[in-house]
Write a protein that holds these residues in place. Structure first.
Motif, PDB file in Angstrom:
ATOM      1  N   GLY A  41     -30.474  13.474  16.548  1.00  0.00           N
ATOM      2  CA  GLY A  41     -30.168  14.888  16.355  1.00  0.00           C
ATOM      3  C   GLY A  41     -28.808  15.139  15.741  1.00  0.00           C
ATOM      4  O   GLY A  41     -28.272  16.240  15.833  1.00  0.00           O
ATOM      5  N   ASP A  42     -28.229  14.140  15.092  1.00  0.00           N
ATOM      6  CA  ASP A  42     -26.907  14.262  14.476  1.00  0.00           C
ATOM      7  C   ASP A  42     -27.065  14.758  13.036  1.00  0.00           C
ATOM      8  O   ASP A  42     -27.181  13.973  12.094  1.00  0.00           O
ATOM      9  CB  ASP A  42     -26.202  12.905  14.518  1.00  0.00           C
ATOM     10  N   HIS A  43     -27.052  16.073  12.872  1.00  0.00           N
ATOM     11  CA  HIS A  43     -27.299  16.684  11.564  1.00  0.00           C
ATOM     12  C   HIS A  43     -26.202  16.350  10.550  1.00  0.00           C
ATOM     13  O   HIS A  43     -26.487  16.182   9.367  1.00  0.00           O
ATOM     14  CB  HIS A  43     -27.456  18.198  11.705  1.00  0.00           C
ATOM     15  N   GLU A  44     -24.980  16.257  11.013  1.00  0.00           N
ATOM     16  CA  GLU A  44     -23.875  15.954  10.109  1.00  0.00           C
ATOM     17  C   GLU A  44     -24.012  14.534   9.544  1.00  0.00           C
ATOM     18  O   GLU A  44     -23.806  14.303   8.348  1.00  0.00           O
ATOM     19  CB  GLU A  44     -22.541  16.094  10.837  1.00  0.00           C
ATOM     20  N   ARG A  45     -24.370  13.599  10.396  1.00  0.00           N
ATOM     21  CA  ARG A  45     -24.560  12.207   9.944  1.00  0.00           C
ATOM     22  C   ARG A  45     -25.740  12.115   8.973  1.00  0.00           C
ATOM     23  O   ARG A  45     -25.686  11.370   7.995  1.00  0.00           O
ATOM     24  CB  ARG A  45     -24.775  11.302  11.151  1.00  0.00           C
ATOM     25  N   LEU A  46     -26.797  12.876   9.222  1.00  0.00           N
ATOM     26  CA  LEU A  46     -27.937  12.902   8.314  1.00  0.00           C
ATOM     27  C   LEU A  46     -27.507  13.442   6.956  1.00  0.00           C
ATOM     28  O   LEU A  46     -27.849  12.869   5.915  1.00  0.00           O
ATOM     29  CB  LEU A  46     -29.081  13.755   8.880  1.00  0.00           C
ATOM     30  N   THR A  47     -26.759  14.518   6.961  1.00  0.00           N
ATOM     31  CA  THR A  47     -26.284  15.104   5.706  1.00  0.00           C
ATOM     32  C   THR A  47     -25.443  14.096   4.919  1.00  0.00           C
ATOM     33  O   THR A  47     -25.614  13.948   3.704  1.00  0.00           O
ATOM     34  CB  THR A  47     -25.469  16.380   5.987  1.00  0.00           C
ATOM     35  N   THR A  48     -24.564  13.391   5.615  1.00  0.00           N
ATOM     36  CA  THR A  48     -23.732  12.385   4.958  1.00  0.00           C
ATOM     37  C   THR A  48     -24.586  11.266   4.370  1.00  0.00           C
ATOM     38  O   THR A  48     -24.379  10.850   3.221  1.00  0.00           O
ATOM     39  CB  THR A  48     -22.707  11.801   5.958  1.00  0.00           C
ATOM     40  N   ALA A  49     -25.555  10.775   5.136  1.00  0.00           N
ATOM     41  CA  ALA A  49     -26.429   9.701   4.661  1.00  0.00           C
ATOM     42  C   ALA A  49     -27.219  10.150   3.435  1.00  0.00           C
ATOM     43  O   ALA A  49     -27.323   9.415   2.443  1.00  0.00           O
ATOM     44  CB  ALA A  49     -27.365   9.248   5.774  1.00  0.00           C
ATOM     45  N   THR A  86     -34.121  14.667   0.064  1.00  0.00           N
ATOM     46  CA  THR A  86     -33.808  16.097   0.112  1.00  0.00           C
ATOM     47  C   THR A  86     -34.725  16.798   1.117  1.00  0.00           C
ATOM     48  O   THR A  86     -34.265  17.623   1.918  1.00  0.00           O
ATOM     49  CB  THR A  86     -33.953  16.732  -1.285  1.00  0.00           C
ATOM     50  N   ASP A  87     -35.995  16.446   1.093  1.00  0.00           N
ATOM     51  CA  ASP A  87     -36.955  16.995   2.047  1.00  0.00           C
ATOM     52  C   ASP A  87     -36.563  16.626   3.474  1.00  0.00           C
ATOM     53  O   ASP A  87     -36.631  17.456   4.380  1.00  0.00           O
ATOM     54  CB  ASP A  87     -38.359  16.490   1.718  1.00  0.00           C
ATOM     55  N   ALA A  88     -36.138  15.370   3.677  1.00  0.00           N
ATOM     56  CA  ALA A  88     -35.726  14.932   5.013  1.00  0.00           C
ATOM     57  C   ALA A  88     -34.545  15.746   5.513  1.00  0.00           C
ATOM     58  O   ALA A  88     -34.504  16.143   6.685  1.00  0.00           O
ATOM     59  CB  ALA A  88     -35.369  13.449   4.992  1.00  0.00           C
ATOM     60  N   ALA A  89     -33.590  16.007   4.649  1.00  0.00           N
ATOM     61  CA  ALA A  89     -32.421  16.794   5.045  1.00  0.00           C
ATOM     62  C   ALA A  89     -32.804  18.236   5.347  1.00  0.00           C
ATOM     63  O   ALA A  89     -32.330  18.819   6.331  1.00  0.00           O
ATOM     64  CB  ALA A  89     -31.368  16.747   3.943  1.00  0.00           C
ATOM     65  N   ASN A  90     -33.663  18.809   4.535  1.00  0.00           N
ATOM     66  CA  ASN A  90     -34.069  20.202   4.736  1.00  0.00           C
ATOM     67  C   ASN A  90     -34.868  20.396   6.018  1.00  0.00           C
ATOM     68  O   ASN A  90     -34.706  21.387   6.715  1.00  0.00           O
ATOM     69  CB  ASN A  90     -34.874  20.710   3.542  1.00  0.00           C
ATOM     70  N   ARG A  91     -35.753  19.431   6.306  1.00  0.00           N
ATOM     71  CA  ARG A  91     -36.629  19.569   7.473  1.00  0.00           C
ATOM     72  C   ARG A  91     -36.104  18.835   8.708  1.00  0.00           C
ATOM     73  O   ARG A  91     -36.693  18.932   9.769  1.00  0.00           O
ATOM     74  CB  ARG A  91     -38.034  19.043   7.145  1.00  0.00           C
ATOM     75  N   GLN A  92     -35.005  18.074   8.533  1.00  0.00           N
ATOM     76  CA  GLN A  92     -34.468  17.252   9.627  1.00  0.00           C
ATOM     77  C   GLN A  92     -35.576  16.345  10.172  1.00  0.00           C
ATOM     78  O   GLN A  92     -35.802  16.258  11.373  1.00  0.00           O
ATOM     79  CB  GLN A  92     -33.891  18.140  10.741  1.00  0.00           C
ATOM     80  N   ALA A  93     -36.249  15.651   9.251  1.00  0.00           N
ATOM     81  CA  ALA A  93     -37.423  14.863   9.614  1.00  0.00           C
ATOM     82  C   ALA A  93     -37.272  13.410   9.164  1.00  0.00           C
ATOM     83  O   ALA A  93     -36.684  13.131   8.121  1.00  0.00           O
ATOM     84  CB  ALA A  93     -38.669  15.470   8.978  1.00  0.00           C
ATOM     85  N   ASN A  94     -37.834  12.507   9.962  1.00  0.00           N
ATOM     86  CA  ASN A  94     -37.799  11.073   9.654  1.00  0.00           C
ATOM     87  C   ASN A  94     -38.844  10.636   8.639  1.00  0.00           C
ATOM     88  O   ASN A  94     -38.622   9.683   7.904  1.00  0.00           O
ATOM     89  CB  ASN A  94     -38.011  10.252  10.935  1.00  0.00           C
ATOM     90  N   GLU A  95     -39.987  11.297   8.620  1.00  0.00           N
ATOM     91  CA  GLU A  95     -41.105  10.836   7.789  1.00  0.00           C
ATOM     92  C   GLU A  95     -40.716  10.632   6.325  1.00  0.00           C
ATOM     93  O   GLU A  95     -41.054   9.593   5.746  1.00  0.00           O
ATOM     94  CB  GLU A  95     -42.313  11.770   7.904  1.00  0.00           C
ATOM     95  N   PRO A  96     -40.009  11.574   5.699  1.00  0.00           N
ATOM     96  CA  PRO A  96     -39.650  11.348   4.292  1.00  0.00           C
ATOM     97  C   PRO A  96     -38.696  10.156   4.116  1.00  0.00           C
ATOM     98  O   PRO A  96     -38.783   9.439   3.118  1.00  0.00           O
ATOM     99  CB  PRO A  96     -38.979  12.655   3.868  1.00  0.00           C
ATOM    100  N   LEU A  97     -37.818   9.944   5.076  1.00  0.00           N
ATOM    101  CA  LEU A  97     -36.894   8.810   4.996  1.00  0.00           C
ATOM    102  C   LEU A  97     -37.645   7.494   5.148  1.00  0.00           C
ATOM    103  O   LEU A  97     -37.351   6.513   4.449  1.00  0.00           O
ATOM    104  CB  LEU A  97     -35.808   8.932   6.070  1.00  0.00           C
ATOM    105  N   GLU A  98     -38.612   7.470   6.038  1.00  0.00           N
ATOM    106  CA  GLU A  98     -39.435   6.266   6.213  1.00  0.00           C
ATOM    107  C   GLU A  98     -40.267   5.991   4.957  1.00  0.00           C
ATOM    108  O   GLU A  98     -40.424   4.838   4.554  1.00  0.00           O
ATOM    109  CB  GLU A  98     -40.316   6.405   7.451  1.00  0.00           C
ATOM    110  N   GLU A  99     -40.775   7.049   4.353  1.00  0.00           N
ATOM    111  CA  GLU A  99     -41.516   6.891   3.092  1.00  0.00           C
ATOM    112  C   GLU A  99     -40.598   6.363   2.002  1.00  0.00           C
ATOM    113  O   GLU A  99     -40.988   5.483   1.217  1.00  0.00           O
ATOM    114  CB  GLU A  99     -42.135   8.236   2.672  1.00  0.00           C
ATOM    115  N   ALA A 100     -39.367   6.857   1.947  1.00  0.00           N
ATOM    116  CA  ALA A 100     -38.401   6.389   0.947  1.00  0.00           C
ATOM    117  C   ALA A 100     -38.106   4.906   1.149  1.00  0.00           C
ATOM    118  O   ALA A 100     -37.981   4.152   0.181  1.00  0.00           O
ATOM    119  CB  ALA A 100     -37.118   7.210   1.020  1.00  0.00           C
ATOM    120  N   LYS A 101     -38.006   4.469   2.397  1.00  0.00           N
ATOM    121  CA  LYS A 101     -37.788   3.041   2.670  1.00  0.00           C
ATOM    122  C   LYS A 101     -38.976   2.203   2.178  1.00  0.00           C
ATOM    123  O   LYS A 101     -38.785   1.111   1.639  1.00  0.00           O
ATOM    124  CB  LYS A 101     -37.548   2.804   4.159  1.00  0.00           C
ATOM    125  N   LYS A 102     -40.191   2.726   2.362  1.00  0.00           N
ATOM    126  CA  LYS A 102     -41.382   2.010   1.893  1.00  0.00           C
ATOM    127  C   LYS A 102     -41.397   1.913   0.374  1.00  0.00           C
ATOM    128  O   LYS A 102     -41.802   0.893  -0.185  1.00  0.00           O
ATOM    129  CB  LYS A 102     -42.657   2.716   2.371  1.00  0.00           C
TER     130      LYS A 102
END
Length: 157
Positions: A41-49, A86-102
């Motif tokens: 739930g660390d929104h600032e760290r997500l934004t930085t990443a 960008t979608d992950a940051a907007n929705r605060q969601a893991n799924e787009p980040l996991e897809e990006a890793k794939k």
């Protein structure tokens, strides 16, 4: 030697292929940080990443030129990954980040393999010239056709 100085030395000594690998590894690390940030739930760290991933993708996009199939495909992959983070940051969601890793994994694996085997990146050299060269010349009232074949013999047609 500080970590920053070590990184600067590593970059200074890296080949073009090694630099791409370093950038892709940087994306992979930042995607992992983004996933951890969403989970905690660390929104600032997500934004930085996400900002770091987007900056690296921007660098990779800037290195692409031309309309070769590799450049076009790479451009599409980088733009798709940008959309995902960008979608992950907007929705605060893991799924787009996991897809990006794939999406990143085979790309990173391929570049790492290329870094270990740089001879694969060398363009094949032409061992033989063209087999036929043809041309036309215009002389006083005449049109001459010349053909040079692989036997290096010049003929008039």
């Amino acid at each position: 030697m500080t970590e920053q100085e070590q990184l600067e030395q590593q970059v200074a000594q890296a080949s073009d292929i090694d630099l791409v690998v370093m950038l892709l590894e940087g994306i992979n690390i930042r995607l992992g940080e983004g996933i951890e940030a969403v989970t905690s739930g660390d929104h600032e760290r997500l934004t930085t990443a996400v900002e770091k991933v987007r900056a690296i993708l921007g660098e990779l996009l800037a290195t692409l030129w031309g309309d070769s199939e590799v450049a076009i495909q790479s451009r599409q992959i980088y733009l798709y990954m940008n959309k995902l983070v960008t979608d992950a940051a907007n929705r605060q969601a893991n799924e787009p980040l996991e897809e990006a890793k794939k999406v990143l994994k085979p790309l990173l694996d391929g570049w790492q393999h290329l870094a270990k085997h740089p001879e694969l990146a060398e363009a094949p050299t032409a061992t033989q010239g063209p087999s036929v060269v043809a041309g036309m010349t215009y002389g006083k009232g005449t049109l001459n056709e010349s053909v040079m074949n692989s036997g290096n013999r010049l003929g008039k047609g």
